[in-house]
Design a protein around this motif. Structure first.
Motif, PDB file in Angstrom:
ATOM      1  N   TRP A 127      -7.481  -5.766  -8.937  1.00 54.76           N
ATOM      2  CA  TRP A 127      -6.121  -6.073  -9.378  1.00 54.76           C
ATOM      3  C   TRP A 127      -5.095  -5.292  -8.558  1.00 54.76           C
ATOM      4  O   TRP A 127      -4.094  -5.831  -8.087  1.00 54.76           O
ATOM      5  CB  TRP A 127      -6.000  -5.778 -10.878  1.00 54.76           C
ATOM      6  N   LYS A 128      -5.349  -3.983  -8.367  1.00 56.11           N
ATOM      7  CA  LYS A 128      -4.398  -3.155  -7.628  1.00 56.11           C
ATOM      8  C   LYS A 128      -4.363  -3.533  -6.134  1.00 56.11           C
ATOM      9  O   LYS A 128      -3.322  -3.435  -5.493  1.00 56.11           O
ATOM     10  CB  LYS A 128      -4.720  -1.671  -7.806  1.00 56.11           C
ATOM     11  N   ASP A 131      -2.124  -6.510  -6.042  1.00 60.36           N
ATOM     12  CA  ASP A 131      -0.731  -6.056  -6.146  1.00 60.36           C
ATOM     13  C   ASP A 131      -0.241  -5.468  -4.824  1.00 60.36           C
ATOM     14  O   ASP A 131       0.866  -5.755  -4.372  1.00 60.36           O
ATOM     15  CB  ASP A 131      -0.581  -5.000  -7.244  1.00 60.36           C
ATOM     16  N   MET A 134       0.288  -8.222  -2.201  1.00 58.31           N
ATOM     17  CA  MET A 134       1.524  -8.982  -2.432  1.00 58.31           C
ATOM     18  C   MET A 134       2.759  -8.145  -2.081  1.00 58.31           C
ATOM     19  O   MET A 134       3.729  -8.654  -1.515  1.00 58.31           O
ATOM     20  CB  MET A 134       1.591  -9.471  -3.884  1.00 58.31           C
ATOM     21  N   SER A 135       2.697  -6.853  -2.379  1.00 54.28           N
ATOM     22  CA  SER A 135       3.807  -5.956  -2.049  1.00 54.28           C
ATOM     23  C   SER A 135       3.982  -5.834  -0.534  1.00 54.28           C
ATOM     24  O   SER A 135       5.094  -5.953  -0.019  1.00 54.28           O
ATOM     25  CB  SER A 135       3.559  -4.591  -2.673  1.00 54.28           C
ATOM     26  N   TRP A 151      -0.704  -6.600   5.180  1.00 55.97           N
ATOM     27  CA  TRP A 151      -1.280  -7.353   4.070  1.00 55.97           C
ATOM     28  C   TRP A 151      -2.566  -8.063   4.475  1.00 55.97           C
ATOM     29  O   TRP A 151      -3.381  -8.386   3.622  1.00 55.97           O
ATOM     30  CB  TRP A 151      -0.261  -8.308   3.452  1.00 55.97           C
TER      31      TRP A 151
END
Length: 194
Positions: A127-128, A131, A134-135, A151
């Motif tokens: 999950w992280k 995140d 996407m950041s 990314w």
């Protein structure tokens, strides 16, 4: 189902091994290039064969540009590629000095709890990473030397962590069923002592 999970885990481990081997080769080439570049820039080569030294430097003998950026991204990906196989074969380090004296039912309970915790941690990591990916994508962040989007590295690691989380959840389910039924569904070598 176990065959499918084992196939996924082995395939990812092979991919991780190939990537890690390529990174080792890249590091060796970069180190050799750095040594040769220093040698050709040295006083000895400049005095003995200045033309050859200039030619060698001119064709690009030196360290691989951005090698540490590639190693950083590749090693993270390789680690996540190895996690599913480690998870499904119970390859994580464990200390069972006290656990060996427990009855089989207690050990099955401990294994179940351990697998559930591992699955939860793998899901959290996945999950992280998503995140973070996407950041980094929204900010358009790139590496310093090669200028490739950061990314991309997160995306590769996310895919491997997704597989690790799937295998982790599968193994947690297996250990829950084993605890509830008292049967061993996936042997990993620790059952022989009981």
């Amino acid at each position: 189902m176990h065959k499918l999970m084992m196939g996924l885990a082995r395939t990812l481990a092979i991919v991780g091994g190939i990537v890690l081997s390529a990174l080792i080769l890249l590091t060796c080439v970069s180190i050799l290039g750095r040594l040769l570049n220093g040698f050709f820039h040295g006083d000895f080569m400049e005095s003995v064969a200045p033309g050859f030294a200039s030619w060698a430097i001119g064709i690009g003998i030196g360290p691989v540009n951005g090698d540490f950026e590639l190693v950083e991204a590749g090693v993270a990906f390789a680690i996540f590629c190895f996690l599913p196989l480690c998870q499904i074969t119970a390859g994580h380090a464990s200390v069972d000095i006290l656990a060996n004296s427990f009855p089989a039912v207690v050990n099955r309970f401990l294994r179940m709890v351990t697998e559930i915790v591992f699955a939860a941690v793998l899901l959290l990591i996945m999950w992280k990473l998503f995140d973070g990916m996407m950041s980094k994508r929204s900010y358009g962040e790139t590496t310093f030397l090669l200028q490739f989007p950061i990314w991309w590295a997160y995306a590769l690691s996310f895919v491997a962590s997704l597989a690790a989380a799937i295998v982790g959840v599968y193994m947690a389910g297996v250990r829950i069923i084993e605890f509830l039924t008292g049967r061993v569904l996936v042997w990993d070598g620790t059952e022989a002592s009981h």
